[in-house]
Design a protein around this motif. Structure first.
Motif, PDB file in Angstrom:
ATOM      1  N   SER A 120     -20.301  -0.428   0.735  1.00 14.66           N
ATOM      2  CA  SER A 120     -20.894   0.415   1.425  1.00 14.66           C
ATOM      3  C   SER A 120     -21.790   1.160   1.175  1.00 14.66           C
ATOM      4  O   SER A 120     -22.782   1.260   1.742  1.00 14.66           O
ATOM      5  N   SER A 156     -19.931  -3.097  13.062  1.00 14.54           N
ATOM      6  CA  SER A 156     -19.023  -2.244  12.471  1.00 14.54           C
ATOM      7  C   SER A 156     -19.421  -2.137  10.785  1.00 14.54           C
ATOM      8  O   SER A 156     -19.209  -1.171  10.170  1.00 14.54           O
ATOM      9  N   THR A 159     -22.007   0.247   9.692  1.00 13.42           N
ATOM     10  CA  THR A 159     -21.492   1.612   9.498  1.00 13.42           C
ATOM     11  C   THR A 159     -21.125   1.807   8.152  1.00 13.42           C
ATOM     12  O   THR A 159     -21.046   3.218   7.835  1.00 13.42           O
ATOM     13  N   GLY A 161     -18.413   1.693   6.502  1.00 10.76           N
ATOM     14  CA  GLY A 161     -17.007   2.484   6.979  1.00 10.76           C
ATOM     15  C   GLY A 161     -15.865   1.880   6.018  1.00 10.76           C
ATOM     16  O   GLY A 161     -14.867   2.346   6.481  1.00 10.76           O
ATOM     17  N   ARG A 162     -16.165   0.895   5.331  1.00 15.89           N
ATOM     18  CA  ARG A 162     -14.974   0.452   4.591  1.00 15.89           C
ATOM     19  C   ARG A 162     -14.414   1.353   3.544  1.00 15.89           C
ATOM     20  O   ARG A 162     -15.096   1.828   3.065  1.00 15.89           O
ATOM     21  N   ASP A 163     -13.069   1.522   3.575  1.00 18.58           N
ATOM     22  CA  ASP A 163     -12.294   2.212   2.740  1.00 18.58           C
ATOM     23  C   ASP A 163     -12.849   1.743   1.222  1.00 18.58           C
ATOM     24  O   ASP A 163     -12.491   0.457   0.947  1.00 18.58           O
ATOM     25  N   ASP A 176      -0.313  -3.725   9.856  1.00 15.67           N
ATOM     26  CA  ASP A 176      -1.605  -4.340  10.169  1.00 15.67           C
ATOM     27  C   ASP A 176      -1.569  -5.831  10.441  1.00 15.67           C
ATOM     28  O   ASP A 176      -2.166  -6.585  11.253  1.00 15.67           O
ATOM     29  N   THR A 197     -10.699  -4.219  13.563  1.00 14.61           N
ATOM     30  CA  THR A 197     -10.370  -3.116  13.082  1.00 14.61           C
ATOM     31  C   THR A 197      -9.598  -3.009  11.926  1.00 14.61           C
ATOM     32  O   THR A 197      -9.836  -1.953  10.991  1.00 14.61           O
ATOM     33  N   CYS A 200     -12.669  -4.864   8.864  1.00 13.95           N
ATOM     34  CA  CYS A 200     -13.903  -4.389   8.678  1.00 13.95           C
ATOM     35  C   CYS A 200     -13.789  -2.748   7.938  1.00 13.95           C
ATOM     36  O   CYS A 200     -14.680  -2.297   7.687  1.00 13.95           O
ATOM     37  N   VAL A 201     -12.359  -2.473   7.915  1.00 14.94           N
ATOM     38  CA  VAL A 201     -12.361  -1.049   7.584  1.00 14.94           C
ATOM     39  C   VAL A 201     -11.605  -0.766   6.478  1.00 14.94           C
ATOM     40  O   VAL A 201     -11.659   0.011   5.433  1.00 14.94           O
ATOM     41  N   ARG A 202     -10.318  -1.581   6.175  1.00 15.71           N
ATOM     42  CA  ARG A 202      -9.394  -1.515   5.151  1.00 15.71           C
ATOM     43  C   ARG A 202      -9.805  -1.976   3.444  1.00 15.71           C
ATOM     44  O   ARG A 202     -11.019  -2.667   3.746  1.00 15.71           O
ATOM     45  N   ASN A 203      -9.621  -1.291   2.891  1.00 18.49           N
ATOM     46  CA  ASN A 203     -10.124  -1.705   1.371  1.00 18.49           C
ATOM     47  C   ASN A 203      -9.660  -3.071   0.806  1.00 18.49           C
ATOM     48  O   ASN A 203      -8.477  -3.557   1.476  1.00 18.49           O
TER      49      ASN A 203
END
Length: 320
Positions: A120, A156, A159, A161-163, A176, A197, A200-203
């Motif tokens: 990120s 995505s 952004t 925005g990944r944790d 998930d 979702t 692209c977002v979870r660690n």
């Protein structure tokens, strides 16, 4: 300055003297021909931080830009490698992304390779430099040049925005995995948004748990399901994300192998990975390459490239 990573083939040159390197580079560019071997001897054996100091010293001593002088003296793939080595990592990524987008076609492989593998913080830095250098946001550029769900995945990723934490919520990971399964294998048609979702977002640690849960639920790997459910660039970007979460060195080893096997070499991919990873994790990439393909990366490069281009890549590879 310390090197960018601890698992690279490039480490700080002992007894480094920027002024001496400037003189070596000037001598290499004097006269009728250019001494590519002398250029390789300097630039392929200095860290990025040291190369930045050489650029500064060159401008102070000669009153000209080193990259511009080398660009006018060199050509082809050798020039591409040299100019890449002279850029800061963020600048190089932004330059590569710009090159992938401009012109008649889009080099989707470049967008995928960079955006699926950078942290990120790295993506935020790329976004900031891209806007400053090229006068538009990278997101706008990508949106204008790609389409559909592939575009949405890239946006995505952009952004950032990944944790970036390490926490694993086992109940959430099971949920998930269930939702991805129900969005793909368990239904007619695929709900790609659910894949986006989660992927692209979870660690990273959480996703490793998701992949394990998914295997239990579906009886197959997440990679196999992506291959069954998707195609084209969307399949490529989701697979790249999964592979980077599992192991970036493994991902890059596979990319290098595919860039060289078969008819012709995809030079742009080969150059980009060798330049970008030489100081970060090239030792790990080499180890994975040998494990996966039973041959050294060094031998592959030797057999698939030629001339000064081969020599500089072999130096970045760091021997057998």
């Amino acid at each position: 300055m310390a090197a960018l990573g601890t698992r690279g083939t490039l480490t700080e040159a002992a007894g480094f003297n920027a002024e001496e390197d400037v003189q070596s580079l000037r001598s290499a560019m004097k006269g009728a021909g250019t001494d590519e071997a002398a250029i390789t001897a300097v630039l392929a054996h200095r860290t990025n931080a040291q190369r930045q100091r050489i650029k500064e010293a060159y401008k102070q001593t000669v009153g000209k830009d080193l990259a511009e002088d080398l660009s006018s003296e060199l050509s082809g793939n050798f020039r591409s490698v040299v100019l890449g080595l002279l850029m800061l990592p963020t600048v190089y990524d932004a330059f590569e992304l710009k090159s992938a987008i401009k012109g008649a076609g889009t080099e989707e492989a470049c967008l995928i390779d960079i955006l699926a593998s950078r942290s990120s913080n790295e993506i935020n830095a790329i976004n900031a430099f891209y806007k400053k250098e090229y006068g538009e946001s990278l997101e706008d550029a990508v949106e204008g040049d790609t389409s559909g769900m592939f575009k949405r995945v890239l946006v995505s990723l952009l952004t950032a925005g990944r944790d970036e934490g390490n926490n694993v919520d086992k109940a959430q990971a099971a949920q998930d995995a269930k939702e991805i399964y129900e969005a793909g294998e368990a239904r007619w048609g695929t709900d790609e948004v659910k894949f986006l979702t989660v992927l692209c977002v979870r660690n990273q640690n959480h996703l490793m748990q998701v992949f394990e849960e998914y295997q239990k639920i579906s009886g197959k790997s997440i990679e196999d399901s992506i291959k069954r459910e998707m195609s084209g660039c969307l399949e490529d970007v989701f697979l790249a994300i999964v592979k980077c979460m599992r192991s970036k060195p493994m991902f890059f080893a596979e990319r290098l192998y595919k860039s060289m096997k078969g008819l012709g070499t995809t030079d742009s991919i080969l150059i980009r990975i060798m330049v970008a990873r030489a100081e970060i994790d090239m030792l790990d990439i080499k180890a994975e390459f040998q494990k996966m393909y039973g041959k050294t990366l060094h031998s592959f490069i030797k057999g698939d490239t030629s001339g000064d281009y081969r020599k500089i890549l072999l130096e970045l590879c760091g021997g057998e």
